[in-house]
Design a protein around this motif. Structure first.
Motif, PDB file in Angstrom:
ATOM      1  N   HIS A  74       0.852  -1.180   0.000  1.00 53.08           N
ATOM      2  CA  HIS A  74       0.000   0.000   0.000  1.00 53.08           C
ATOM      3  C   HIS A  74       0.888   1.229   0.000  1.00 53.08           C
ATOM      4  O   HIS A  74       1.925   1.238   0.647  1.00 53.08           O
ATOM      5  CB  HIS A  74      -0.881  -0.037   1.246  1.00 53.08           C
ATOM      6  CG  HIS A  74      -2.026   0.906   1.188  1.00 53.08           C
ATOM      7  ND1 HIS A  74      -1.892   2.213   1.512  1.00 53.08           N
ATOM      8  CD2 HIS A  74      -3.308   0.713   0.820  1.00 53.08           C
ATOM      9  CE1 HIS A  74      -3.065   2.817   1.370  1.00 53.08           C
ATOM     10  NE2 HIS A  74      -3.935   1.921   0.956  1.00 53.08           N
ATOM     11  N   GLY A  76       0.448   4.071   1.366  1.00 53.63           N
ATOM     12  CA  GLY A  76       0.336   4.892   2.552  1.00 53.63           C
ATOM     13  C   GLY A  76      -0.599   6.075   2.390  1.00 53.63           C
ATOM     14  O   GLY A  76      -0.877   6.794   3.333  1.00 53.63           O
ATOM     15  N   GLY A  78      -3.672   5.699   0.777  1.00 51.41           N
ATOM     16  CA  GLY A  78      -4.987   5.169   0.441  1.00 51.41           C
ATOM     17  C   GLY A  78      -5.142   4.826  -1.031  1.00 51.41           C
ATOM     18  O   GLY A  78      -6.235   4.609  -1.518  1.00 51.41           O
ATOM     19  N   GLN A 108       2.607  -9.011   5.741  1.00 49.23           N
ATOM     20  CA  GLN A 108       2.197  -7.942   4.829  1.00 49.23           C
ATOM     21  C   GLN A 108       0.677  -7.849   4.797  1.00 49.23           C
ATOM     22  O   GLN A 108       0.110  -6.760   4.791  1.00 49.23           O
ATOM     23  CB  GLN A 108       2.752  -8.189   3.420  1.00 49.23           C
ATOM     24  CG  GLN A 108       2.498  -7.059   2.455  1.00 49.23           C
ATOM     25  CD  GLN A 108       3.222  -5.788   2.842  1.00 49.23           C
ATOM     26  OE1 GLN A 108       4.289  -5.819   3.423  1.00 49.23           O
ATOM     27  NE2 GLN A 108       2.635  -4.651   2.528  1.00 49.23           N
ATOM     28  N   LYS A 111      -0.489  -6.190   7.963  1.00 53.12           N
ATOM     29  CA  LYS A 111      -0.166  -4.760   7.888  1.00 53.12           C
ATOM     30  C   LYS A 111      -1.161  -4.011   7.003  1.00 53.12           C
ATOM     31  O   LYS A 111      -1.640  -2.938   7.342  1.00 53.12           O
ATOM     32  CB  LYS A 111       1.257  -4.571   7.367  1.00 53.12           C
ATOM     33  CG  LYS A 111       1.703  -3.139   7.334  1.00 53.12           C
ATOM     34  CD  LYS A 111       3.136  -3.052   6.843  1.00 53.12           C
ATOM     35  CE  LYS A 111       3.560  -1.614   6.723  1.00 53.12           C
ATOM     36  NZ  LYS A 111       4.916  -1.505   6.172  1.00 53.12           N
ATOM     37  N   GLU A 112      -1.492  -4.583   5.856  1.00 55.52           N
ATOM     38  CA  GLU A 112      -2.392  -3.924   4.915  1.00 55.52           C
ATOM     39  C   GLU A 112      -3.850  -3.963   5.343  1.00 55.52           C
ATOM     40  O   GLU A 112      -4.587  -3.010   5.120  1.00 55.52           O
ATOM     41  CB  GLU A 112      -2.259  -4.563   3.529  1.00 55.52           C
ATOM     42  CG  GLU A 112      -0.948  -4.255   2.857  1.00 55.52           C
ATOM     43  CD  GLU A 112      -0.803  -4.939   1.511  1.00 55.52           C
ATOM     44  OE1 GLU A 112      -1.775  -5.568   1.035  1.00 55.52           O
ATOM     45  OE2 GLU A 112       0.293  -4.850   0.936  1.00 55.52           O
ATOM     46  N   HIS A 113      -4.294  -5.069   5.940  1.00 59.97           N
ATOM     47  CA  HIS A 113      -5.713  -5.237   6.256  1.00 59.97           C
ATOM     48  C   HIS A 113      -6.088  -4.845   7.681  1.00 59.97           C
ATOM     49  O   HIS A 113      -7.232  -4.440   7.915  1.00 59.97           O
ATOM     50  CB  HIS A 113      -6.155  -6.673   5.951  1.00 59.97           C
ATOM     51  CG  HIS A 113      -6.091  -6.987   4.495  1.00 59.97           C
ATOM     52  ND1 HIS A 113      -7.144  -6.777   3.644  1.00 59.97           N
ATOM     53  CD2 HIS A 113      -5.080  -7.460   3.727  1.00 59.97           C
ATOM     54  CE1 HIS A 113      -6.783  -7.110   2.419  1.00 59.97           C
ATOM     55  NE2 HIS A 113      -5.538  -7.522   2.446  1.00 59.97           N
ATOM     56  N   HIS A 115      -3.836  -2.866   9.524  1.00 59.37           N
ATOM     57  CA  HIS A 115      -3.052  -1.644   9.789  1.00 59.37           C
ATOM     58  C   HIS A 115      -2.288  -1.758  11.094  1.00 59.37           C
ATOM     59  O   HIS A 115      -2.234  -0.815  11.889  1.00 59.37           O
ATOM     60  CB  HIS A 115      -3.943  -0.401   9.749  1.00 59.37           C
ATOM     61  CG  HIS A 115      -4.722  -0.291   8.487  1.00 59.37           C
ATOM     62  ND1 HIS A 115      -4.145   0.030   7.288  1.00 59.37           N
ATOM     63  CD2 HIS A 115      -6.031  -0.508   8.239  1.00 59.37           C
ATOM     64  CE1 HIS A 115      -5.064   0.014   6.339  1.00 59.37           C
ATOM     65  NE2 HIS A 115      -6.224  -0.318   6.893  1.00 59.37           N
ATOM     66  N   VAL A 116      -1.704  -2.951  11.295  1.00 61.19           N
ATOM     67  CA  VAL A 116      -0.901  -3.233  12.479  1.00 61.19           C
ATOM     68  C   VAL A 116       0.404  -3.859  12.008  1.00 61.19           C
ATOM     69  O   VAL A 116       0.393  -4.771  11.187  1.00 61.19           O
ATOM     70  CB  VAL A 116      -1.620  -4.207  13.440  1.00 61.19           C
ATOM     71  CG1 VAL A 116      -0.730  -4.581  14.617  1.00 61.19           C
ATOM     72  CG2 VAL A 116      -2.937  -3.607  13.918  1.00 61.19           C
ATOM     73  N   GLN A 117       1.511  -3.376  12.547  1.00 61.91           N
ATOM     74  CA  GLN A 117       2.818  -3.932  12.216  1.00 61.91           C
ATOM     75  C   GLN A 117       3.259  -4.848  13.351  1.00 61.91           C
ATOM     76  O   GLN A 117       3.491  -4.392  14.463  1.00 61.91           O
ATOM     77  CB  GLN A 117       3.841  -2.812  12.033  1.00 61.91           C
ATOM     78  CG  GLN A 117       5.228  -3.302  11.702  1.00 61.91           C
ATOM     79  CD  GLN A 117       5.321  -3.892  10.313  1.00 61.91           C
ATOM     80  OE1 GLN A 117       4.865  -3.290   9.350  1.00 61.91           O
ATOM     81  NE2 GLN A 117       5.891  -5.069  10.192  1.00 61.91           N
ATOM     82  N   ALA A 147      -6.121  -2.643  18.077  1.00 64.54           N
ATOM     83  CA  ALA A 147      -5.230  -3.317  17.131  1.00 64.54           C
ATOM     84  C   ALA A 147      -5.476  -4.816  17.133  1.00 64.54           C
ATOM     85  O   ALA A 147      -5.531  -5.454  16.073  1.00 64.54           O
ATOM     86  CB  ALA A 147      -3.772  -3.006  17.476  1.00 64.54           C
ATOM     87  N   ARG A 150      -8.595  -5.536  15.231  1.00 67.47           N
ATOM     88  CA  ARG A 150      -8.376  -5.424  13.780  1.00 67.47           C
ATOM     89  C   ARG A 150      -7.614  -6.634  13.243  1.00 67.47           C
ATOM     90  O   ARG A 150      -7.916  -7.129  12.156  1.00 67.47           O
ATOM     91  CB  ARG A 150      -7.652  -4.119  13.447  1.00 67.47           C
ATOM     92  CG  ARG A 150      -8.524  -2.888  13.650  1.00 67.47           C
ATOM     93  CD  ARG A 150      -7.949  -1.644  12.986  1.00 67.47           C
ATOM     94  NE  ARG A 150      -6.546  -1.420  13.236  1.00 67.47           N
ATOM     95  CZ  ARG A 150      -6.044  -0.684  14.229  1.00 67.47           C
ATOM     96  NH1 ARG A 150      -6.853  -0.104  15.103  1.00 67.47           N
ATOM     97  NH2 ARG A 150      -4.748  -0.526  14.355  1.00 67.47           N
TER      98      ARG A 150
END
Length: 160
Positions: A74, A76, A78, A108, A111-113, A115-117, A147, A150
């Motif tokens: 992504h 970053g 949107g 990945q 992170k994308e779906h 929004h948590v690393q 988080a 999500r």
């Protein structure tokens, strides 16, 4: 130190409760143990064993191992995905070149779906792929709980 212990215990209990409520995020814990500042999540069941190899190429823009990741991320802003080698394609640092393709794809996706690393376990010498570290002290308790929710939702929606 007393105040820190209370804050840490509260953050630990809040994160553990959120993980238990999520029901679909297994984690490593034994009663009587304190996980310090993170939980080990056991996400092995969510790995795709036939994950495609992630294309890496050497480049001068990011010094870590001389690798960049080109595409599949992504932007970053949107704007969704951009293809490697196309105008406007992304060049991101490959911070964890030692992890497997299946683990890289899973993190990945999260992170994308969600929004948590998360920190992939193989970067911390975890023997098996699919483990990750969830730090529950980096943000306030409510943010960590959100988080976890999500992550749970993203994993529930993940195609198998």
């Amino acid at each position: 130190m007393e105040e820190y212990r209370e804050i840490l215990t509260g953050a630990f209990e809040s994160a553990r409760t959120a993980l238990d409520e999520a029901k679909n995020i297994p984690y490593v814990f034994r009663e009587g143990q304190n996980s310090a500042q993170f939980f080990w999540l056991d996400l092995r069941e969510y790995l795709w064993q036939d994950a495609p190899e992630i294309p890496y190429e050497r480049g001068p823009h990011f010094p870590h191992n001389g690798h960049t990741y080109n595409g599949g991320a992504h932007d970053g802003n949107g704007n969704g995905h951009r293809e490697a080698g196309k105008p406007g394609g992304l060049r991101l640092p490959v911070l964890f070149s030692e992890i497997s393709s299946a683990e890289s794809e899973l993190f990945q996706y999260i992170k994308e779906h969600a929004h948590v690393q998360l920190l992939p376990g193989q970067t911390l010498s975890a023997h098996d792929q699919g483990f990750s570290r969830l730090c529950f002290t980096a943000f306030d308790e409510q943010t960590v709980r959100e988080a976890i929710q999500r992550i749970s939702q993203a994993l529930a929606e993940r195609p198998r």
